[in-house]
Motif scaffolding. Structure first.
Motif, short mmCIF file in Angstrom:
data_model
loop_
_atom_site.label_atom_id
_atom_site.label_comp_id
_atom_site.label_asym_id
_atom_site.label_seq_id
_atom_site.Cartn_x
_atom_site.Cartn_y
_atom_site.Cartn_z
N VAL A 19 0.84 -1.19 0.00
CA VAL A 19 0.00 0.00 0.00
C VAL A 19 0.88 1.25 0.00
O VAL A 19 1.81 1.37 0.81
N ALA A 20 0.59 2.15 -0.92
CA ALA A 20 1.47 3.30 -1.10
C ALA A 20 1.50 4.22 0.13
O ALA A 20 2.55 4.77 0.48
N ASP A 21 0.37 4.37 0.79
CA ASP A 21 0.30 5.32 1.89
C ASP A 21 0.75 4.66 3.19
O ASP A 21 -0.05 4.05 3.91
N SER A 22 2.04 4.76 3.52
CA SER A 22 2.57 4.01 4.65
C SER A 22 2.08 4.56 5.99
O SER A 22 1.94 3.83 6.96
N THR A 23 1.79 5.85 6.01
CA THR A 23 1.31 6.44 7.27
C THR A 23 -0.04 5.82 7.64
O THR A 23 -0.28 5.46 8.80
N LEU A 24 -0.87 5.68 6.62
CA LEU A 24 -2.18 5.07 6.86
C LEU A 24 -2.02 3.64 7.37
O LEU A 24 -2.68 3.23 8.32
N VAL A 25 -1.12 2.89 6.74
CA VAL A 25 -0.92 1.50 7.15
C VAL A 25 -0.42 1.44 8.59
O VAL A 25 -0.91 0.64 9.41
#
Ligand code: SF4
Ligand code: SF4
Ligand code: FES
Lengths: 791, 204
Positions: A547-553
């Protein structure tokens, strides 16, 4: 043309058919075809080395000499360069022909080292075989043979032994004609002629493995297979590559229960025998000693090995616990790397448990609605007059599709109209390549299609739109808006969706896609970040890498109570999981897979699953039993039958023999339309650079990292800008700069690249070194960053 | 390093413009590169590849096919002494031995001061004037050992620098093709009219 034969029957004569005789037997040939191709449909084999049915004829080796009747008597011709002609009489085995063929072989062998006992090709070598079948048996050459340094590495993967080379021009022709990477060439002249790269410049083609496969001698060998096995030790089975969604047909070969090699199989609708190097060589990851071989369970802060029964019970308990708070507290991510049956079994289980939050796409795909637009096959795409690319760089992400489309543009009548924010592998072959700044695609598409020149081109014939996610820093909706614009102007266009994960299409069709209006992977993670998802089941998915958005993960994983992972390796996402169940990998299980055009073909088991790992579908079944949710199947065959009777898309898949060769196209649902939306332009502050984030062939994908021959090729993360922008930034190539947005900064080397458009910056995704993901934010449409010199 | 100089890039562009396909200019460009440094360096091949849009490997493949392209630095004066039949009969072997002694290098070698490279050549098409030699592709005919000594002295003292260019320059005059004599930069497959002199008959 119609003629009436003596019996009075009308016979329709196809003007493209040419009647010839080969060794006194009548043969129907196609106009323009070479004698050797016509002969290949008979039992009479014409020996050959340089001829390859997928490349142009060059007549290099002269091994294919045959006799053709002429008014002046029989004449010797090379059958790979002589076209058939009406009434032609061909003889392939007269005394003269035999003498000529023996003579050519004797000459080819004059300088050949005959080191067959230590040559990897021995046992499957056209030179060896044809020396036996068509050679003189003895050589009169008693002089010293030519000598060269024994194999030299011409790339990270390929070795070249010039002594064995018979100068057939297959490798060099492939590199130039098929791959478009002429990085190897014949050098010098006469007796010194040899294949070489430019000094100290590697043959770094994504397709180099094909040259090894088609080399008719042991001159080209590849590191992963060198000295691993002898052809007569190999067991093999035909299968389909699932490393990306092109779905190339392959044979999987093993020796002593280890995978040792994949070879391309020529099927007409897909890969024509070619493979990319990643697909060809990442079998090494299946053999990796890092593979998960037993179930793991959380024991304090560590993962400890355990038995299947304990692991399944614990997994069942965690799921049951979470379900107490409603079916929405469980979610399933992944499933695009398994078979259709794996995905279907998991979908059945999810249905039984009422879990509607599932997604095989991980935020980098497109809405499944795309599959209900009129679909084009690869063949239809390559036959279209206009191929519109609104897609990622196919050379990097779907390599063999790149070969097919390049071929269509180079040798056939197709014209490529490319819309992109960065030059791609196909840009040099595009009829028009139209750049756009991320965010402006809908507008650019609308303006471009409006021009008279373009309208005329679009009227010339079929139009196919190749659509996928070109930029991971961009919201999915931007691609869809641009697609809607395209389809508004060209309503008859067909779509070739290019979502790259191996079996994403099959997994979605099988039901691993959001149900009952629940959200997609990103929504699931967003919900999880607020603590609303208790138990996350990962089917071969590694959100930390996918998943590109690592902060979200990170935010999501901090809140998710329990993670159950079904995977082949330990990775960042399952390192702290509660239960990890080892899954059988590619080559270790049977089933079917679906490629990007919706073609279903089989994958086959060739080796025993490592350790106690099991196919995903068995895990789903067993877990169902532990949960009291029996999915009602006890064999793969039953599961497959159930799938084709329950899932409309798979209803065409009953033809077993087709599934085992060219594959069968899925059935499509009733077409939908996608609506246009008002065009908004997203302005960029001129100090900023707009990000283009995309994948390259070799990144930190598990299957690449765990393949020792490939892992060394992954390059370090860097940011790339146009040379003039680099000058504007005022640093030299390789300098580390600070790249930031809203207080988030990364420090990363900057390089110049001509293919990057001005005002944009390209970040290859998931490379080694600096993690670029903190810059990405799935919620915003585009990402603009500042690039600053570090004082 | 030894990429083409700016002035040679200008020449290169003019040469490229003469051909329907850029890469057809490769061989004249290789000569141009050789003219600049006496040999064709790695960097020059990379540069030529960029100029005509082919890979360095393709430039390398083309360049190594031809005997007259050199890939190692050579002396300022390349002395090619013919050793084929007529010259051999007329004493070229003696000439070669003399040159070897005089220059202190064997055939194929370059003198330490970088002035001379001595080489054995195959027939240079001046059999009637045997024995012959070439200095940077400029003929010396019916050469005696004394002539050779004088030649070497003159080259050393720079007396011949007007007549004999430094290494690698093939032609005496750079060719300029008048516009009306150009073939025209049209790819052959795009030509659908036959040339006038073929009187309109299909020639393609
Ligand atoms: S290396 Fe192999 S494929 Fe290439 S020219 Fe030699 S024999 Fe042919
Ligand atoms: S293009 Fe895709 S399917 Fe084909 S060999 Fe490569 S990874 Fe496998
Ligand atoms: S196969 Fe015909 S010349 Fe090689």
């Amino acid at each position: 043309m119609t003629i009436v034969d003596p019996v009075g029957e009308k016979i329709v004569v196809d003007p493209n058919v040419v009647n010839i005789t080969i060794n006194d037997k009548p043969v129907l040939a196609r106009k323009g075809e070479f004698i050797i191709a016509a002969a290949d449909r008979t039992d009479d084999f014409i020996p050959r080395f340089c001829y390859h049915p997928r490349m142009s004829s060059v007549g290099m080796c002269r091994q294919c000499l045959v006799e053709v009747e002429t008014p002046r008597g029989p004449m010797m011709v090379v059958s790979c360069m002589t076209p058939v002609a009406e009434g032609q009489i061909v003889r392939t085995a007269t005394d003269t022909v035999k003498k000529a063929q023996e003579g050519v072989l004797e000459l080819l062998l004059a300088n050949h080292p005959l080191d067959c006992p230590v040559c990897d090709k021995g046992g499957e070598c056209p030179l060896q075989d044809q020396a036996f079948s068509h050679g003189p048996g003895e050589s009169r050459f008693i002089e010293e043979k030519r000598h060269y340094e024994k194999p030299i590495a011409i790339s990270e993967i390929v070795y070249l032994d010039r002594e064995r080379c018979i100068l057939c021009d297959r490798c060099t022709r492939f590199a130039d004609e098929v791959a478009g990477d002429p990085l190897i060439s014949f050098t010098s002249r006469g007796n010194d002629t040899q294949v070489l790269t430019f000094p100290d410049e590697p043959f770094s083609s994504y397709f180099s493995g094909n040259t090894v496969q088609i080399c008719p001698v042991g001159a080209l060998t590849a590191k992963p297979y060198r000295f691993k096995a002898r052809p007569w030790d190999l067991d093999q089975t035909e299968s389909t590559c699932t490393s990306c969604s092109v779905g190339c047909r392959i044979v999987v070969q093993s020796s002593r229960d280890e995978l040792v090699r994949y070879q391309g199989v020529d099927i007409d609708p897909v890969n024509w025998g070619w493979l990319c190097d990643r697909g060809r060589y990442n079998f090494e990851s299946v053999n990796s000693t890092e593979r998960l071989t037993t179930p793991l369970i959380k024991d304090g802060s560590e993962l400890a090995t355990t038995s299947w029964s304990v692991a399944l019970e614990s997994a069942a308990r965690l799921i049951r616990l979470a379900l107490v708070n409603g079916s929405d507290s469980v979610a399933i991510l992944g499933g695009a790397r398994g078979t259709n049956e794996d995905a279907f079994a998991w979908a059945l289980l999810a249905d039984q448990l009422g879990i509607s939050q599932r997604d095989a796409q991980l935020g980098d795909g497109l809405t499944p609605e795309i599959f209900n637009l009129p679909q084009a096959t690869i063949d239809e795409t390559c036959a279209a007059s206009t191929i519109i690319l609104l897609s990622p760089d196919l050379k990097e992400e779907l390599p063999v599709l790149y070969l097919r489309i390049r071929d269509a543009a180079q040798k056939r009548k197709s014209r490529i109209v490319e819309f992109s924010s960065r030059d791609s592998g196909l840009t040099p072959y595009a009829w028009r390549s139209i750049g756009f700044e991320p965010g402006q695609q809908a507008q650019v598409v609308r303006q471009t299609l409006d021009t008279p020149e373009m309208s005329e081109q679009l009227r010339r014939g079929d139009v196919v739109v190749v659509v996928g996610r070109a930029n991971l820093a961009e919201n999915e909706s931007l691609t869809l808006h641009a697609l809607a614009e395209l389809l508004h102007t060209v309503p008859n266009a067909k779509i070739l969706p290019v979502l790259r994960r191996g079996n994403v299409r099959g997994a979605v069709a099988a039901g691993l896609t959001p149900q009952k209006n629940s959200g997609d992977a990103i929504d699931i993670l967003t919900k999880a970040a607020t603590g609303k998802v208790e138990c996350l089941i990962l089917l071969g998915a590694d959100p930390f890498s996918d998943v590109a958005d690592s902060t979200l993960v990170e935010r999501a994983f901090a809140q998710i109570k329990n993670v159950i992972s079904i995977d082949t390796f330990v990775n960042r996402s399952n390192r702290n999981a509660d239960v990890v169940l080892p899954a059988a990998a590619f080559g270790e299980k049977n089933g079917t897979t679906t490629n990007l055009e919706g073609r279903v073909s089989n994958v086959t088991q060739q080796i025993t699953p490592r350790g106690t790992s099991r196919p995903d579908w068995i895990i789903a079944t067993e877990l169902g039993l532990s949960l009291g949710a029996d999915i009602g199947v006890s064999s793969l065959d039953e599961l497959h039958q159930k799938m084709i009777s329950c899932v409309a898309e798979f209803s065409s898949c009953a033809d077993v023999s087709a599934i085992q060769s060219d594959g069968v196209l899925m059935v499509h649902e009733t077409p939908v339309t996608i609506s246009r939306s008002p065009i908004v332009s997203i302005d960029r502050n001129s100090y900023n650079y707009r990000l283009v984030v995309s994948r390259t062939m070799y990144d930190k994908a598990q299957s690449t990292v765990a393949s020792q021959s490939l892992s060394g090729i992954i390059t370090e993360a860097a940011i790339y800008v146009h040379p003039l922008d680099l000058a504007r930034i005022g640093v030299v190539e390789g300098t580390s700069v600070r790249v930031g947005i809203d207080g988030t900064n990364i420090v990363i080397p900057v390089n110049a690249n001509n293919g990057v458009h001005r005002g944009t910056a390209w970040l290859p995704y998931n490379h080694t070194g600096v993690d670029i993901r903190p810059l990405l934010n799935i919620a915003s449409d585009i990402v603009d960053v500042r690039i600053e010199v570090i004082k | 390093m030894s990429r083409l100089s700016d002035s040679n890039v200008a020449v290169a562009k003019e040469i490229i413009a003469r051909y329907p396909r850029q890469k057809s200019a490769l061989i004249p460009l290789l000569h141009l590169a050789q003219e600049q440094t006496g040999y064709i360096s790695r960097e020059a091949m990379v540069h030529l590849g960029e100029l005509v849009g082919v890979t360095s490997a393709e430039v390398y493949g083309t360049a190594t096919f031809y005997e007259m392209f050199r890939f190692e630095p050579i002396g300022k004066y390349l002395v090619n002494i013919c050793g084929t039949m007529s010259c051999a009969l007329m004493g070229s072997e003696k000439l070669m031995h003399h040159a070897e002694k005089r220059l202190g290098v064997k055939a194929g070698g370059t003198t330490a001061d970088g002035m001379f490279t001595l080489a054995h050549a195959e027939c240079q098409a001046a059999c009637t004037e045997a024995p012959c030699l070439q200095v940077n592709y400029r003929f010396r005919l019916r050469v005696t050992t004394a002539d050779l000594d004088n030649l070497i002295d003159d080259l050393k003292t720079g007396k011949l620098s007007d007549e004999i260019p430094v290494h690698g320059v093939l032609s005496k005059v750079r060719q300029h093709i008048a516009p009306d004599r150009e073939v025209g930069a049209v790819a052959p497959e795009l030509v659908n009219e036959s040339p006038v002199w073929l009187n309109g008959k299909a020639a393609l």
